[in-house]
Design a protein around this motif. Sequence first.
Motif, PDB file in Angstrom:
ATOM      1  N   UNK A   2      18.968  16.543 -17.530  1.00 60.31           N
ATOM      2  CA  UNK A   2      17.585  16.455 -17.995  1.00 60.31           C
ATOM      3  C   UNK A   2      17.322  15.140 -18.722  1.00 60.31           C
ATOM      4  N   UNK A   3      18.314  14.662 -19.463  1.00 63.78           N
ATOM      5  CA  UNK A   3      18.154  13.366 -20.136  1.00 63.78           C
ATOM      6  C   UNK A   3      18.000  12.254 -19.107  1.00 63.78           C
ATOM      7  N   UNK A   4      18.807  12.311 -18.046  1.00 63.12           N
ATOM      8  CA  UNK A   4      18.684  11.322 -16.983  1.00 63.12           C
ATOM      9  C   UNK A   4      17.324  11.431 -16.295  1.00 63.12           C
ATOM     10  N   UNK A   5      16.861  12.658 -16.111  1.00 64.61           N
ATOM     11  CA  UNK A   5      15.566  12.870 -15.459  1.00 64.61           C
ATOM     12  C   UNK A   5      14.427  12.262 -16.265  1.00 64.61           C
ATOM     13  N   UNK A   6      14.543  12.345 -17.593  1.00 62.81           N
ATOM     14  CA  UNK A   6      13.467  11.827 -18.450  1.00 62.81           C
ATOM     15  C   UNK A   6      13.314  10.313 -18.341  1.00 62.81           C
ATOM     16  N   UNK A  26      13.045  14.097 -11.169  1.00 66.04           N
ATOM     17  CA  UNK A  26      11.723  13.747 -11.671  1.00 66.04           C
ATOM     18  C   UNK A  26      10.784  14.933 -11.716  1.00 66.04           C
ATOM     19  N   UNK A  27      10.808  15.758 -10.658  1.00 68.03           N
ATOM     20  CA  UNK A  27       9.961  16.946 -10.615  1.00 68.03           C
ATOM     21  C   UNK A  27      10.400  17.966 -11.667  1.00 68.03           C
ATOM     22  N   UNK A  28      11.712  18.069 -11.875  1.00 71.41           N
ATOM     23  CA  UNK A  28      12.218  18.991 -12.886  1.00 71.41           C
ATOM     24  C   UNK A  28      11.737  18.597 -14.272  1.00 71.41           C
ATOM     25  N   UNK A  29      11.829  17.313 -14.578  1.00 71.72           N
ATOM     26  CA  UNK A  29      11.396  16.857 -15.901  1.00 71.72           C
ATOM     27  C   UNK A  29       9.894  17.057 -16.083  1.00 71.72           C
ATOM     28  N   UNK A  30       9.131  16.779 -15.060  1.00 65.30           N
ATOM     29  CA  UNK A  30       7.677  16.966 -15.149  1.00 65.30           C
ATOM     30  C   UNK A  30       7.331  18.426 -15.411  1.00 65.30           C
ATOM     31  N   UNK A  31       8.098  19.336 -14.805  1.00 69.24           N
ATOM     32  CA  UNK A  31       7.844  20.770 -14.970  1.00 69.24           C
ATOM     33  C   UNK A  31       8.220  21.267 -16.362  1.00 69.24           C
ATOM     34  N   UNK A  32       9.389  20.855 -16.850  1.00 66.17           N
ATOM     35  CA  UNK A  32       9.929  21.449 -18.065  1.00 66.17           C
ATOM     36  C   UNK A  32       9.730  20.623 -19.327  1.00 66.17           C
ATOM     37  N   UNK A  33       9.268  19.383 -19.218  1.00 64.88           N
ATOM     38  CA  UNK A  33       9.151  18.516 -20.388  1.00 64.88           C
ATOM     39  C   UNK A  33       8.284  19.111 -21.505  1.00 64.88           C
ATOM     40  N   UNK A  34       7.119  19.701 -21.184  1.00 59.43           N
ATOM     41  CA  UNK A  34       6.326  20.269 -22.290  1.00 59.43           C
ATOM     42  C   UNK A  34       7.055  21.391 -23.024  1.00 59.43           C
ATOM     43  N   UNK A  35       7.754  22.239 -22.283  1.00 57.40           N
ATOM     44  CA  UNK A  35       8.504  23.331 -22.900  1.00 57.40           C
ATOM     45  C   UNK A  35       9.669  22.806 -23.741  1.00 57.40           C
ATOM     46  N   UNK A  36      10.394  21.819 -23.210  1.00 61.34           N
ATOM     47  CA  UNK A  36      11.513  21.234 -23.961  1.00 61.34           C
ATOM     48  C   UNK A  36      11.012  20.593 -25.245  1.00 61.34           C
TER      49      UNK A  36
END
Length: 206
Positions: free
Chosen positions: A95-99, A70-80
């Motif tokens: 990352x798909x699972x994290x989203x 969850x923290x990973x997706x929150x960090x990288x979602x705007x860049x992705x």
Amino acid sequence: MLGVPIPAVAPARLLLAEDCFDVCDAGVAEALRPAVARVAAVLGGETVRMSLGQGELAAWMDQRGVLQRGETWKTFQPWIDAVNPCFAFNVGRNLAAASAITPAQTAVAQVVRERVRDRARALLEGGAILCMPTTPYTAPRADMPLHMIDAYSDRLGLLTSFAGHAGLPQLNLPLGEMAGKPIGLSIIAWRGGDERLVAIARALEG
């Protein structure tokens, strides 16, 4: 920790997390036995065999994964979203699972994290040192297929989730050997005990 004075080793209990040794490959516990004895001798206190997770190691790992993803997706979602980069299969899958992690799942994982922190406080706040294998196996092959990497990663998570959840210092001591490969013993202290762990490592070198 540069410039921080390293204290002398104070006598302390050594807690031996037997359930963590139990999830390791055959031979790991035996390979680390001399290392455990050396750490116990340096500490000069009682060695207590105990269960760290009390049956919850897998739950700790699973819920740490929820928080981590969850923290990973929150960090990288705007860049992705902006770049739409290409990833290796396992990275993109994770990352798909994290989203898809929901606030309700995160809330459950936070409750588990608090349970782990309470367990850590009960065991270590009084000054005891916990030891467990750093990994449940020796170094895997570099050409290992993806499905095997996933299985190895899951097993490793059984041993890394405790200190990660509780925010504790953990130090690897590469003191064992198995089948010609190094195998490490980890020592863990209560928060702020980084210098104590370094002092133990320094005493082992002497």
